[in-house]
Scaffold this active site. Structure first.
Site, short mmCIF file in Angstrom:
data_model
loop_
_atom_site.label_atom_id
_atom_site.label_comp_id
_atom_site.label_asym_id
_atom_site.label_seq_id
_atom_site.Cartn_x
_atom_site.Cartn_y
_atom_site.Cartn_z
CG HIS A 59 13.71 -27.49 5.51
ND1 HIS A 59 13.33 -26.29 6.06
CD2 HIS A 59 14.68 -28.00 6.32
CE1 HIS A 59 14.04 -26.09 7.18
NE2 HIS A 59 14.86 -27.11 7.35
CG HIS A 161 12.63 -22.16 4.23
ND1 HIS A 161 13.15 -23.30 4.78
CD2 HIS A 161 13.69 -21.32 4.05
CE1 HIS A 161 14.46 -23.17 4.94
NE2 HIS A 161 14.81 -21.97 4.50
CD GLU A 225 8.95 -20.56 6.70
OE1 GLU A 225 8.35 -21.48 6.10
OE2 GLU A 225 9.99 -20.74 7.36
#
Ligand SMILES: [Zn+2]
Length: 348
Positions: A59, A161, A225
């Site tokens: 992303h 991420h 994350e």
């Protein structure tokens, strides 16, 4: 003085469709396989050690892991750290990184299904579909290199991420459902040692990159994350120092840094109990837009509405990744239950 100055962001501008040797020393060689994908291959591969894939920027607006990759790559090229394992570094979505956006045409981290449906094929034509093919080819090539007659290196994959929203546990991991119990415990012990606060065990196969490598290559894979996403230059990498140090230790040492002892229970373990799929355009939630990941939802509480009907939860639960704006057919929310790790089980 740097042995080889390397700027990941500048290098992402290089359109490259063939493998190029960028730097070599007596211990390892540094290749660009294609735009944004690099390998470091030791001159002599030790088949007792695992090979590592570190991916970031699937992303494009999740910037901290991209900045960390720059730090790790430059540290290796400067000679500060001597990697002893084959490593594949992947900057997932170069175009989205330059546009400071999550994706261009389609969510790249939903394009790694082992087998895709016709509907998904139709929906997902575009830049990210081509990019997911490049990434898969690079992984296949890398796995081939670390494969000798009768021997295949164990593969470890960290897909890094940042979260869209803030979290009660800012540093957490999502583990593919296919990992065996022993693999999960090994990952728990590494993550706990690397200051990761929580893990979520998925309940089913999903089309994410970490699930793909776990299934196709039996990798010890985790989506990790690392805090909430902020623009480039706004990350406080000192908050990731502990995680970064453990990754460097793993890349440069035969000894894997694993947590032992009684403070292991600082790692909160959750299992997915339910997922909410968006089936109608009218889906909306009954909580604030800025609700944190891992917020508690009490039994009977109204979660929201879909197709004009209320959505209620049947037991006490925690929510994560709420996003009513996903496309119809995609996941709009996960509900979790806790699982407390049993320290004794790690000794088996
Ligand atoms: Zn992401």
């Amino acid at each position: 003085m740097a042995s080889c100055h390397f700027n990941l962001f500048d290098d992402l501008l290089t359109q490259c469709s063939r493998e190029v040797l960028l730097y070599a020393n007596p211990h390892w060689q540094f290749f660009r396989l294609t735009t944004g994908i690099y390998s470091i291959i030791p001159t002599s591969i030790n088949y007792q050690l695992s090979a590592v894939i570190i991916s970031c920027g699937l992303h494009g607006n999740e910037t901290a892991p991209i900045e960390l990759n720059q730090v790790w790559l430059q540290g290796i090229l400067d000679g500060d750290w001597q990697p002893i394992r084959p490593i594949l570094f992947i900057a997932g979505n170069p175009k989205a990184i330059f546009h400071h956006t999550r994706f261009i045409d389609y969510n790249l981290n939903r394009l790694f299904a082992i087998k895709r449906s016709t509907q998904q094929e139709k929906e997902a034509q575009g830049y990210e579909t081509r990019r997911s093919q490049q990434i898969k080819q690079a992984v296949e090539h890398f796995v081939g290199l670390t494969h000798s007659v009768n021997k295949r290196l164990r593969l470890v994959h960290f897909d890094l991420h940042c979260s869209i929203r803030s979290s009660h546990y800012p540093f957490f991991a999502v583990l593919p459902v296919v990992l065996g119990e022993q693999s999960k415990w090994n990952i728990y012990r590494f993550l706990a040692n690397a200051s990761i606060q929580a893990v979520i065990n998925m309940h089913k196969v999903v089309p994410t990159f970490s699930c793909y490598t776990a299934i196709k290559y039996h990798a010890l894979s985790a989506t990790i994350e690392l805090g909430q996403a902020v623009p480039f230059g706004c990350n406080d990498l000192t908050k990731l120092e502990s995680f970064s140090q453990k990754v460097i230790q793993f890349l440069t040492s035969t000894k894997i840094p694993l947590k032992t002892g009684t403070d292991f229970n600082q790692l909160q373990v959750f299992n997915v109990s339910e997922q909410l799929i968006k089936t109608h355009a009218d889906l909306r939630f009954n909580f604030a837009n800025d609700v944190k990941n891992f917020s508690q939802i009490a039994k009977g509480q109204l979660l929201g509405w879909q197709n004009g009907k209320p959505i209620q939860v049947s037991k006490n639960t925690y929510l994560v990744f709420p996003n009513p704006k996903v496309k119809i057919g995609q996941r709009a929310l996960l509900l979790l239950e806790t699982e407390y790790p049993d320290v004794e089980a790690t000794k088996n």
